[in-house]
Write an enzyme that holds these catalytic residues in place. Structure first.
Site, PDB file in Angstrom:
ATOM      1  N   GLU A   1      45.083  43.953  40.742  1.00 51.49           N
ATOM      2  CA  GLU A   1      44.197  43.071  40.007  1.00 51.49           C
ATOM      3  C   GLU A   1      44.102  43.663  38.614  1.00 51.49           C
ATOM      4  OE1 GLU A   1      39.681  41.496  39.356  1.00 51.49           O
ATOM      5  OE2 GLU A   1      40.183  43.562  39.815  1.00 51.49           O
TER       6      GLU A   1
ATOM      7  N   ASP B   1      41.491  46.664  43.277  1.00 48.51           N
ATOM      8  CA  ASP B   1      40.462  46.132  42.401  1.00 48.51           C
ATOM      9  C   ASP B   1      40.436  46.901  41.082  1.00 48.51           C
ATOM     10  OD1 ASP B   1      38.076  44.387  42.081  1.00 48.51           O
ATOM     11  OD2 ASP B   1      37.009  46.306  42.010  1.00 48.51           O
TER      12      ASP B   1
END
Length: 554
Positions: free
Chosen positions: A285, A226
């Protein structure tokens, strides 16, 4: 061949029994994998509390194996106060009780592997929860704990102003005052409950190495990282200028995003993953301003994949789609990495709504599955689910919604709750089979007809279209990690060739005439067949339906 024939899904049409899947790319399973994202809170609830959990997910694993995906990516289920749907982690080595326990996590991994599915976990290294033990010690005044975050003195005569002008991605200042010490501030690029970690501190590196090993030892196959582009901030935390930040936020050209220092972190994680063998992967990401910058995250000594958000943001236009596909493939090919393709996820408006119709959504899915590389599907897109735009304000839980000005009626419908409404599994029941009671976000009544139960076995359904496309993707040796060529096509049509396959995408709102490329395998428009396409067309020509994608055996 009509879609009625090609989309009928039976046990006899499966390419291989669960757990005995055909071999994938010899260079790595991830290079042509289809990976299914599960937003754990919204997938399946086993205990009736309205929130999805690991036992519920385990019960639905056979559905995923039957669908034909290769791996499953799970959003965070670690211990968390849930200020941001689990992306505010208080303990990275513990399962939050509302989702299960470590025993359930082990059983999930084992059962997925038995079905031939790999498991990818979300890891959240840019920030922790404000309830993490480190941050609680930092708030108590421990200087060593504070050094693991970004604590800074405020500006102004009494330190009453934030240390710089950075704005949170969720709206408002990216700094909050320390309770009881108003002249001291801490940085949070997202919600105030998500303080950013300082990756210049060696203890942060050591902790996350340990966390990764904990889950790798449990058997997971990799990690989705993330905010992989945000873990390093520019030296000195320089001001941006409010107008400049508003201009640059979409391009991510900011002193807290896509800094070169993040790449050494990812190199160290690649080395760690390789100690567990060649099949454990890292997925970034990473929002980068260009495909070339994105490719830096997947150099041979860095991560294995990076999400291609440039494709997700492309409009329904042949020129734009072709440009994005070409640029994406050129950038990743230059570093020897596969390209990834994604249309929807838990942070963006579902692509059926974004593209304007179910017909376009179905066509876009077939185009995506025909491209070289790896594909990410978001739960429910195989059902053709639209964005839910009419959620009551009091039901919404996205922190971005509550930090933005105005109300939903004034244009805030685009926040992330609308793509996170729980899955409809059945046509009846209090939550359409999501669980034995209600669901944490209300499901639209019309979703009963979009449920897995309603669509299974219906040869015209979106679910059966996805099942057939994924089956063909496995059976056709030219799909996945192999070459692609563009073909000549009429205006408004994108035509590409893969070994043994031709894919035609018609983006126009009317049918177009073109030469027949071969035997029709699959059409995104229900009940279309080669016979119907030939009807009324000149000899040797076909009438390709409006807003459609077709696959042809070449």
């Amino acid at each position: 061949m009509t879609q009625h024939v090609t989309t009928q899904h039976t046990a006899d049409s499966d390419p291989a029994p669960a757990g005995h899947r055909p071999p994938q790319s010899p260079l790595g399973w991830w290079r042509d994998a289809v990976i299914y994202q599960i937003y754990v809170r919204s997938f399946a609830d086993s205990d009736g509390d309205g929130v999805g959990d690991l036992p519920g997910l385990r019960q639905r694993l056979p559905y995923l194996a039957e669908l034909g995906v290769d791996a499953v990516w799970l959003t965070p289920f670690y211990a968390s106060p849930q200020a941001d749907g689990g992306y505010d982690v208080s303990d990275y080595r513990t399962v939050d009780p509302r989702f299960g326990d470590l025993g359930e996590a082990r059983a999930l991994v084992d059962e997925a592997h038995a079905l031939g599915l790999r498991i990818i976990l979300d890891i959240v290294p840019n920030h922790t929860s404000d309830q993490h033990p480190w941050f609680r010690r930092a708030l108590a005044g421990d200087p060593e704990a504070q050094a693991r975050y970004y604590f800074r003195d405020g500006r102004g005569e009494r330190g009453e102003l934030p240390p710089n002008d950075w704005q949170s991605v969720f709206g408002g200042p990216a700094w909050s005052q320390v309770p009881g010490v108003p002249a001291l501030w801490y940085l949070h690029l997202f919600a105030p409950q998500q303080p950013d970690l300082n990756w210049q501190h060696p203890r942060v590196h050591q902790e996350f190495d340990s966390v990764l090993r904990f889950w790798l030892d449990l058997g997971v196959d990799g990690f989705r990282i993330d905010v992989a582009h945000g873990m390093v901030k520019a030296e000195g935390l320089p001001d941006i200028g409010p107008r400049e930040q508003a201009r640059l936020i979409g391009a991510q050209q900011l002193p807290f995003f896509d800094q070169d220092g993040v790449h050494e972190i990812h190199r160290s994680w690649r080395r760690l993953l390789e100690t567990y063998g060649p099949d454990r992967i890292g997925v970034a990401e990473a929002w980068a301003p260009t495909p070339e910058r994105l490719a830096l995250y997947v150099r041979p000594d860095e991560l294995h994949q990076a999400f291609n958000f440039h494709f997700l943001r492309a409009g329904w236009d042949v020129g734009e789609l072709r440009r994005v596909i070409e640029e994406s493939m050129a950038a990743t090919t230059s570093v020897g990495a596969p390209t990834t393709w994604v249309l929807s996820n838990h942070d963006v408006v579902r692509h059926r709504t974004r593209l304007g119709s179910l017909a376009r959504a179905r066509a876009a899915a077939l185009l995506m599955l025909a491209l070289p590389g790896s594909v990410y599907l978001y739960q429910g897109e195989e059902l053709g689910l639209p964005e839910v735009t009419e959620l009551p304000d009091e039901a919404r839980q996205d922190p971005a919604f509550h930090r933005a000005p105005g109300t939903a009626a004034e244009g805030r419908q685009g926040m992330r709750d609308g793509c996170r409404v729980p899955m409809p599994w059945q046509t009846d029941g209090p939550s359409m089979g999501f669980g034995p009671a209600g669901s944490w976000l209300p499901q639209p009544p019309g979703w009963r007809e979009l449920s897995v139960q309603a669509q299974t076995g219906d040869p015209l359904s979106t679910l059966e279209l996805y099942r057939t496309a994924l089956r063909l993707r496995r059976l056709l040796p030219g799909l996945g990690d192999s070459a692609m060529e563009w073909l000549r096509a009429p205006e408004g049509v994108l035509a590409l060739s893969r070994p043994g396959l031709v894919c035609l995408l018609n983006t126009r709102d009317e049918a177009v005439l073109t030469a027949a490329p071969g035997e029709l395998l699959l059409c995104s428009v229900p009940e279309e067949s080669r016979d119907s396409m030939e009807a009324g067309a000149p000899p040797g020509q076909l009438r390709i339906p409006a807003n459609s994608c077709t696959w042809w055996a070449a």
